[in-house]
Motif scaffolding. Sequence first.
Motif, mmCIF file in Angstrom:
data_model
loop_
_atom_site.group_PDB
_atom_site.id
_atom_site.type_symbol
_atom_site.label_atom_id
_atom_site.label_comp_id
_atom_site.label_asym_id
_atom_site.label_seq_id
_atom_site.Cartn_x
_atom_site.Cartn_y
_atom_site.Cartn_z
ATOM 1 N N PRO A 128 7.373 8.469 9.414
ATOM 2 C CA PRO A 128 7.874 7.332 8.622
ATOM 3 C C PRO A 128 8.619 6.268 9.431
ATOM 4 N N PHE A 129 9.324 6.654 10.496
ATOM 5 C CA PHE A 129 10.073 5.625 11.225
ATOM 6 C C PHE A 129 9.133 4.629 11.899
ATOM 7 N N LEU A 130 7.898 5.078 12.239
ATOM 8 C CA LEU A 130 6.917 4.137 12.779
ATOM 9 C C LEU A 130 6.420 3.174 11.706
ATOM 10 N N SER A 131 6.439 3.641 10.457
ATOM 11 C CA SER A 131 6.031 2.766 9.354
ATOM 12 C C SER A 131 6.927 1.542 9.265
ATOM 13 N N ARG A 132 8.176 1.700 9.680
ATOM 14 C CA ARG A 132 9.127 0.583 9.605
ATOM 15 C C ARG A 132 8.722 -0.567 10.517
ATOM 16 N N LEU A 133 7.860 -0.280 11.478
ATOM 17 C CA LEU A 133 7.416 -1.332 12.403
ATOM 18 C C LEU A 133 6.404 -2.271 11.759
ATOM 19 N N TYR A 134 5.807 -1.829 10.661
ATOM 20 C CA TYR A 134 4.802 -2.655 9.983
ATOM 21 C C TYR A 134 5.506 -3.643 9.044
ATOM 22 N N LYS A 135 5.195 -4.899 9.178
ATOM 23 C CA LYS A 135 5.854 -5.950 8.407
ATOM 24 C C LYS A 135 5.018 -6.321 7.183
ATOM 25 N N SER A 136 5.693 -6.874 6.193
ATOM 26 C CA SER A 136 4.972 -7.382 5.022
ATOM 27 C C SER A 136 4.170 -8.615 5.418
ATOM 28 N N HIS A 137 3.146 -8.917 4.652
ATOM 29 C CA HIS A 137 2.284 -10.056 4.973
ATOM 30 C C HIS A 137 1.760 -10.683 3.687
ATOM 31 N N GLU A 138 1.243 -11.872 3.817
ATOM 32 C CA GLU A 138 0.608 -12.559 2.695
ATOM 33 C C GLU A 138 -0.887 -12.256 2.711
ATOM 34 N N GLY A 139 -1.512 -12.358 1.541
ATOM 35 C CA GLY A 139 -2.952 -12.153 1.450
ATOM 36 C C GLY A 139 -3.323 -10.684 1.458
ATOM 37 N N GLY A 171 -0.927 -11.526 -4.821
ATOM 38 C CA GLY A 171 -0.656 -12.427 -3.707
ATOM 39 C C GLY A 171 -0.594 -13.880 -4.129
ATOM 40 N N ASN A 172 -1.487 -14.285 -5.039
ATOM 41 C CA ASN A 172 -1.464 -15.658 -5.558
ATOM 42 C C ASN A 172 -0.174 -15.956 -6.317
ATOM 43 N N ASN A 173 0.487 -14.887 -6.770
ATOM 44 C CA ASN A 173 1.760 -15.049 -7.484
ATOM 45 C C ASN A 173 2.954 -14.773 -6.566
ATOM 46 N N HIS A 174 2.728 -14.930 -5.258
ATOM 47 C CA HIS A 174 3.781 -14.875 -4.241
ATOM 48 C C HIS A 174 4.355 -13.472 -4.035
ATOM 49 N N ILE A 175 3.566 -12.441 -4.362
ATOM 50 C CA ILE A 175 3.953 -11.074 -4.061
ATOM 51 C C ILE A 175 3.314 -10.693 -2.722
ATOM 52 N N LYS A 176 4.139 -10.311 -1.773
ATOM 53 C CA LYS A 176 3.622 -9.946 -0.454
ATOM 54 C C LYS A 176 3.079 -8.517 -0.451
ATOM 55 N N ALA A 177 2.331 -8.193 0.580
ATOM 56 C CA ALA A 177 1.735 -6.869 0.751
ATOM 57 C C ALA A 177 2.330 -6.203 1.985
ATOM 58 N N LYS A 178 2.393 -4.867 1.946
ATOM 59 C CA LYS A 178 2.816 -4.121 3.133
ATOM 60 C C LYS A 178 1.995 -2.847 3.247
ATOM 61 N N ARG A 179 1.495 -2.612 4.434
ATOM 62 C CA ARG A 179 0.702 -1.409 4.678
ATOM 63 C C ARG A 179 1.616 -0.230 4.996
ATOM 64 N N LEU A 180 1.368 0.889 4.336
ATOM 65 C CA LEU A 180 2.030 2.146 4.675
ATOM 66 C C LEU A 180 1.166 2.870 5.693
ATOM 67 N N ARG A 181 1.539 2.783 6.947
ATOM 68 C CA ARG A 181 0.857 3.508 8.024
ATOM 69 C C ARG A 181 1.801 4.595 8.499
ATOM 70 N N TYR A 182 1.292 5.783 8.731
ATOM 71 C CA TYR A 182 2.097 6.960 9.069
ATOM 72 C C TYR A 182 2.991 7.411 7.916
ATOM 73 N N ALA A 183 2.652 7.015 6.723
ATOM 74 C CA ALA A 183 3.385 7.418 5.515
ATOM 75 C C ALA A 183 2.471 7.162 4.318
ATOM 76 N N GLY A 184 2.839 7.719 3.160
ATOM 77 C CA GLY A 184 2.057 7.487 1.945
ATOM 78 C C GLY A 184 0.610 7.913 2.095
#
Length: 262
Positions: free
Chosen positions: A154-165, A207-220
């Motif tokens: 999970p601590f590596l998951s923290r390296l992944y940032k939220s993004h648009e689209g 996303g069109n409603n300004h909700i960002k996405a974030k990938r759960l890598r090494y978790a979930g």
Amino acid sequence: MTSALLISTYNWPEALRLVMISALSQTDLPNKILIADDGSGKETEELIRELQLKSSVPILHFHQTDKGFRKAKILNKAIAGTNVDYVIQVDGDCILHPNFVKDHLSFAEKGMYLYGSRVNILPTAVGKIFKTKKIYFNFLSSEIKNRTRTLHIPFLSRLYKSHEGISKKFRGCNVSFWRDDFIAVNGYNEDFEGWGREDSDLAIRLGNNHIKAKRLRYAGIVYHIFHKISSKDHFELNDKIQKDTIANRTVRVLNGIDKYLK
């Protein structure tokens, strides 16, 4: 924050049993488990009744008549039927890592939805896991491929940032979101019938409603039980609906969840 684990299913009780065993074995349990049933028969109904008697978490069964693939409709009905803050959604052919719910809840943030990875269980191993009721896997398990996706760090998951689209890595079988954000875009578009695009269309509209996405890598993490792909008879029509969503930057659909809300 209250949460629900939402599981979609259709006429595969053998797989649903393993998914539910993994759901009830979570390190952190959700407040509710919602089963969105797109027209399964009596065997699935009996399984759910059996699990309801054993579970310390309320299990709510939402069922509709089998009139073909209408996943969007039953998911809307299930989410309308609960008032939790946060929804974690999986398919009924995906066994959950023990920390699956904990991971989604730990990474949940306002203004964002999460999407996770899936590890594929080999076709040749499906019979074995059903027979042994296996729900735990690791990097060395012989039944899986995509081995690096099994790593839970999970601590590596923290390296992944939220993004648009929407990401090409997005899979609707492993996603979580705030119920209010879901309702703001009127949920799933029930114009989608047949396999394909209903999940990604929802993510695009969030996303069109300004909700960002974030990938759960090494978790979930989920483990997908191999099966033949559903009929793609409606795919071209569904793909056109999604292309219109992209072109028009659609946020709220007309044929959505609002008809079920009190």
